[in-house]
Structures are given as structure tokens and as C-alpha cells.
Design an enzyme around this catalytic site. Structure first.
Site, mmCIF file in Angstrom:
data_model
loop_
_atom_site.group_PDB
_atom_site.id
_atom_site.type_symbol
_atom_site.label_atom_id
_atom_site.label_comp_id
_atom_site.label_asym_id
_atom_site.label_seq_id
_atom_site.Cartn_x
_atom_site.Cartn_y
_atom_site.Cartn_z
ATOM 1 C CD GLU A 47 -9.707 4.886 76.265
ATOM 2 O OE1 GLU A 47 -9.672 4.547 75.420
ATOM 3 O OE2 GLU A 47 -9.672 6.200 76.795
ATOM 4 C CE LYS A 116 -9.945 4.542 71.169
ATOM 5 N NZ LYS A 116 -9.071 4.795 71.983
ATOM 6 C CB CYS A 151 -10.684 7.850 74.418
ATOM 7 S SG CYS A 151 -9.116 8.327 74.620
#
Length: 264
Positions: A47, A116, A151
Site C-alpha cells: 500500500e 480504498k 489494507c
């Protein structure tokens, strides 16, 4: 590019990210690719590989790029040169917002992006960045359907749910500290087991102000078993599509899954 490759070789690079130093991070990636195992199909970077994360909003705004910036240009050239796809995430700017944007870049230059959705509210990420408004996109590469999450998304099984075997591989790119390593490992296993697919957990290496990260990158098969092994600075595994497909046929749990609608 869509002809089925039965055995897919995946390589994770657990990069020790230097916060705010794009040149150093991209140089480290380029150097690592010199030791990339032969016949690798997909390389997965962590990430925000080119910048890292900071709670400094001004720094993050300064580091952010458009999709046509230096970071994605660099990834496209690496993918072309090494004839592999490259996945990861970078700090993106789409006016007026900043995003933690996942990418999947193919050797021919085709690009797929996903912003995200679940921003880490324990830090300032949810204040500095804007959350995504679309489900993870499925990419078809060498006959495999592949989805990418970022994540904190990993903690939300509904978001990651593989409905009707829509994807064959889930890639999770992360900056996930060792202090929560037990959760990371078991969430990856759970996503693999419940979705009957390979799950690639690509964490960063090294350490920063948020903690230590080394040793958490791993690849899990459709049974939830860790199969990645170290090779030249990468974590590498070969995944069999026919083996996974056979497991889905003989244990068709997807047929009993619940239907639902996600509100975005």
C-alpha cells in the site's frame, strides 16, 4: 492476455517504504526487480508504495499524483519490461480529493484502479483522504479473475465477498503493523476459506512511526494454507487454477451463499 494460465506465479515485494521519498522508493523497487524470479506473472507491491503514509495533510497533498503521473508511468514501464502485471496502491489526486488508489497494471499498459473504501479511522487517513465510491473491480488477466482491496478493507467480509465465484484471486495491499499481525494473518486465511480462492497479502517491510511491519506478507491458497516462500527478496508462490476449480466443484459452497445488496 486472457488465455488461461493454469499455474500463476505470484511475487510479493515487502518494500521498506521511505515516507515521502518517491525517488528512493521507486529506485528500491527497480533494483528489486533485478532479482525477480523467472516467469513471474504478477508482482504485488505494498500500500502507498511510492510515498508511504503520513498524518501530515500538507505533505500528503504535495505527494499526491494523477493517474498519469510519475508513479504509474514507472509501474507501466516495469510491467512492460518484465512482462508481468503489477499491483499495489499509490497516493492519488483527483480534484478536489486525495485517494488511496489501488492499481493493477498489465504488461500491455492496460490499467485498472480502485479507491480504498474503508479508511482507517484510528489514524487521520479518514480526514485527509476521500473514500472510494465503487466496489473493487475484477480484472481478467491470463484467464484469471482478480480483485484488489486495500489494507483496512480486509476487515469487512461483506465488502470482500466473492459472490458466485466472481473472482479467482484476491489481492490485499497493506501497511499493516506487526502489533496487529495476528488479526492480519487470520483475516487473510478467512477471506481465502470463505471465498474459496487464493488470497495475496502484500504488506510493507521495515518500520516507521506507526510500528514494525516485517514478516507479514504471505500468499494463501483456496484452503487458507500459507504457501509463499522467500526468494530473492520476494515472497513467491505458484497457484494452480485447475486445483482451485476442482475444489470449488467438489465443495460448491458458493451455491449456498446469501444474496445481498451493498449501499454505496
Amino acid at each position: 492476455m486472457n488465455k488461461l494460465t493454469d499455474h500463476m506465479r505470484i511475487a510479493i515485494l515487502p518494500l521498506d517504504i521511505k515516507t515521502g521519498d518517491k525517488d528512493a522508493n521507486m529506485e528500491a523497487v527497480a533494483e528489486a526487480f533485478g532479482k525477480l524470479p523467472e516467469k513471474t506473472d504478477i508482482v504485488v507491491l505494498p500500500e502507498l508504495f511510492s510515498t508511504g503514509y503520513s498524518d501530515n495533510a500538507g505533505l500528503m497533498a504535495e505527494l499526491a499524483e494523477r493517474n498519469t503521473g510519475a508513479t504509474i508511468d514507472f509501474i507501466k514501464e516495469l510491467a512492460r519490461k518484465h512482462l508481468c502485471a503489477i499491483a499495489g496502491s499509490f497516493l492519488a489526486s483527483t480534484h478536489p480529493h486525495l485517494y488511496n488508489r489501488a492499481f493493477f497494471i498489465e504488461p500491455n499498459g492496460e490499467e485498472t484502479f480502485y479507491d480504498k473504501r474503508h479508511l482507517f479511522s484510528v489514524s487521520s487517513e479518514a480526514k485527509i483522504l476521500h473514500r472510494g465510491t465503487q466496489l473493487p473491480k475484477t480484472v481478467r488477466f491470463r484467464g484469471w479473475n482478480i480483485a484488489t482491496i486495500v489494507c483496512y478493507d480486509l476487515r469487512f467480509p461483506v465488502w470482500c465477498r466473492n459472490r458466485h465465484n466472481g473472482y479467482d484471486m484476491l489481492i490485499a495491499v497493506a501497511n499493516w503493523p506487526k502489533v496487529r499481525g495476528y488479526a492480519w494473518e487470520h483475516l487473510l486465511m478467512a477471506r481465502a476459506i470463505e471465498n474459496q480462492c487464493c488470497v495475496v497479502g502484500a504488506d510493507r517491510g521495515g518500520s516507521d512511526e506507526y510500528g514494525s511491519y516485517d514478516g507479514l506478507s504471505q500468499i494463501y491458497d483456496c484452503f487458507g494454507k500459507a504457501i509463499g516462500t522467500p526468494a530473492g527478496g520476494f515472497i513467491v508462490a505458484d497457484i494452480s487454477r485447475s486445483k482451485q476449480d476442482e475444489y470449488r466443484r467438489t465443495f460448491p459452497a458458493a451455491e449456498d451463499a446469501d444474496d445481498f445488496v451493498i449501499s454505496i
